[in-house]
Design a protein around this motif. Structure first.
Motif, PDB file in Angstrom:
ATOM      1  N   PRO A 138      87.980  70.759  55.096  1.00  0.00           N
ATOM      2  CA  PRO A 138      88.839  70.616  53.915  1.00  0.00           C
ATOM      3  C   PRO A 138      88.072  70.444  52.613  1.00  0.00           C
ATOM      4  O   PRO A 138      88.516  70.906  51.570  1.00  0.00           O
ATOM      5  N   LEU A 139      86.911  69.771  52.651  1.00  0.00           N
ATOM      6  CA  LEU A 139      86.164  69.494  51.421  1.00  0.00           C
ATOM      7  C   LEU A 139      84.946  70.387  51.258  1.00  0.00           C
ATOM      8  O   LEU A 139      84.169  70.215  50.317  1.00  0.00           O
ATOM      9  N   ASP A 140      84.758  71.343  52.171  1.00  0.00           N
ATOM     10  CA  ASP A 140      83.590  72.218  52.108  1.00  0.00           C
ATOM     11  C   ASP A 140      83.731  73.224  50.967  1.00  0.00           C
ATOM     12  O   ASP A 140      84.833  73.675  50.641  1.00  0.00           O
ATOM     13  N   ARG A 141      82.586  73.551  50.387  1.00  0.00           N
ATOM     14  CA  ARG A 141      82.535  74.598  49.376  1.00  0.00           C
ATOM     15  C   ARG A 141      81.873  75.830  49.995  1.00  0.00           C
ATOM     16  O   ARG A 141      80.961  75.706  50.814  1.00  0.00           O
ATOM     17  N   LEU A 142      82.322  77.016  49.587  1.00  0.00           N
ATOM     18  CA  LEU A 142      81.840  78.263  50.196  1.00  0.00           C
ATOM     19  C   LEU A 142      81.379  79.220  49.113  1.00  0.00           C
ATOM     20  O   LEU A 142      82.070  79.426  48.108  1.00  0.00           O
ATOM     21  N   VAL A 143      80.197  79.815  49.334  1.00  0.00           N
ATOM     22  CA  VAL A 143      79.646  80.802  48.403  1.00  0.00           C
ATOM     23  C   VAL A 143      79.139  81.976  49.226  1.00  0.00           C
ATOM     24  O   VAL A 143      78.380  81.789  50.188  1.00  0.00           O
ATOM     25  N   GLU A 144      79.545  83.194  48.867  1.00  0.00           N
ATOM     26  CA  GLU A 144      79.085  84.409  49.559  1.00  0.00           C
ATOM     27  C   GLU A 144      78.164  85.189  48.627  1.00  0.00           C
ATOM     28  O   GLU A 144      78.490  85.433  47.473  1.00  0.00           O
ATOM     29  N   GLU A 145      77.022  85.604  49.168  1.00  0.00           N
ATOM     30  CA  GLU A 145      76.045  86.326  48.346  1.00  0.00           C
ATOM     31  C   GLU A 145      75.096  87.108  49.253  1.00  0.00           C
ATOM     32  O   GLU A 145      74.503  86.546  50.171  1.00  0.00           O
ATOM     33  N   GLY A 146      74.987  88.420  49.002  1.00  0.00           N
ATOM     34  CA  GLY A 146      73.993  89.240  49.675  1.00  0.00           C
ATOM     35  C   GLY A 146      74.107  89.274  51.188  1.00  0.00           C
ATOM     36  O   GLY A 146      73.093  89.314  51.885  1.00  0.00           O
ATOM     37  N   GLY A 147      75.329  89.280  51.713  1.00  0.00           N
ATOM     38  CA  GLY A 147      75.512  89.319  53.162  1.00  0.00           C
ATOM     39  C   GLY A 147      75.438  87.962  53.830  1.00  0.00           C
ATOM     40  O   GLY A 147      75.533  87.876  55.057  1.00  0.00           O
ATOM     41  N   TYR A 148      75.253  86.906  53.058  1.00  0.00           N
ATOM     42  CA  TYR A 148      75.225  85.543  53.585  1.00  0.00           C
ATOM     43  C   TYR A 148      76.408  84.746  53.034  1.00  0.00           C
ATOM     44  O   TYR A 148      76.938  85.058  51.952  1.00  0.00           O
ATOM     45  N   VAL A 149      76.797  83.735  53.786  1.00  0.00           N
ATOM     46  CA  VAL A 149      77.783  82.767  53.307  1.00  0.00           C
ATOM     47  C   VAL A 149      77.165  81.377  53.427  1.00  0.00           C
ATOM     48  O   VAL A 149      76.690  80.984  54.502  1.00  0.00           O
TER      49      VAL A 149
END
Length: 259
Positions: A184-195
């Motif tokens: 619920p409190l996690d932040r997610l960033v996607e970049e260059g085929g990675y998350v």
């Protein structure tokens, strides 16, 4: 060109070119519904062709008195004219069967309700776990995020990605996901085929790599970047056999896996 309706030689040449063009054009149909219209025109063409053959036969037999062979023999020429007439009439009779079959095909084609071509199914990637850090191991990466941003953290954690080795380890352990696992409190960033997922409050960081589902074992080559100097460990299960889908025998790998 348009048909002359008077010059059989010119119109025959034009019909031949038109059929040659049609043979080329019908190699591919973008809309299969067009086949019914083409069959209708071909059916009319078969009728006209039968009429042409009948008229050619009539022309040969009517003018046989003017027929000679190359040596000037009138009898031989007349015989050839009658033979051509017989063959043309037989060909015309055979076209009746062709007409009936094309007519039946057009009727069947007219009963087809063609629908648009289905959209190709999107091949959404699955996600392979590269590394999961928590506690003190995650503090260094969280500091990088705070100081340099998430791109720098992804570059740092990508050093744990050993390509095929990482993929096989994730397959064995079951750390392959349809969607990146987050709390619920996690932040997610996607970049260059990675998350990158991270949680400042709970103190954990995770990096996952996109993995094409259509090619289950096709993975990127091993990353050549050196491993960062960190107390974190890559998760590599200990297995003795080459069965990549066997249950993991390593019980120590469940550390902090539940997000």
């Amino acid at each position: 060109m348009m048909p002359t309706f008077q010059n059989p030689t010119a119109d025959a040449a034009e019909a031949s070119e038109a059929l040659r063009g049609l043979a080329h054009a019908t190699r591919v149909f973008e809309d299969p519904a067009d086949t019914c219209a083409v069959l209708g025109d071909l059916l009319a063409g078969v009728r006209s062709l039968r009429q042409v053959l009948d008229q050619l036969a009539t022309a040969d037999v009517t003018n046989r008195v003017r027929a000679y062979d190359d040596a000037g023999d009138k009898s031989s020429g007349a015989t050839s004219a009658l033979a051509a007439t017989a063959e043309l009439r037989q060909a015309a009779a055979l076209l009746d069967g062709v007409h009936d079959r094309v007519d039946a095909a057009m009727s069947a084609s007219g009963r087809i309700a063609w629908r648009p071509e289905p959209e190709p199914a999107s091949q959404s990637p699955r996600w392979v776990s590269v590394v999961f850090l928590q506690g003190q191991d995650a503090d260094e990466v969280l500091a990088i995020i705070d100081r340099d941003g998430t791109d720098a953290a992804i570059e740092h954690l990508a050093g744990f990605d050993m390509g095929e080795e990482t993929t096989q380890a994730a397959l064995v352990s079951g750390y392959v996901y349809d969607e990146p696992p987050t709390g619920p409190l996690d932040r997610l960033v996607e970049e260059g085929g990675y998350v990158l997922t991270y949680n400042l409050d709970h103190g954990h960081v995770s990096l996952l790599r996109a993995h094409p589902e259509a090619r289950e074992l096709d993975t990127p080559p091993a990353v050549t970047r050196p491993l960062p100097q960190s107390r974190a460990r890559r998760i590599v299960p200990s297995v003795e056999e080459d069965d990549y889908f066997a249950p993991s025998q390593a019980s120590s790998l469940s550390r902090g896996r539940a997000l």
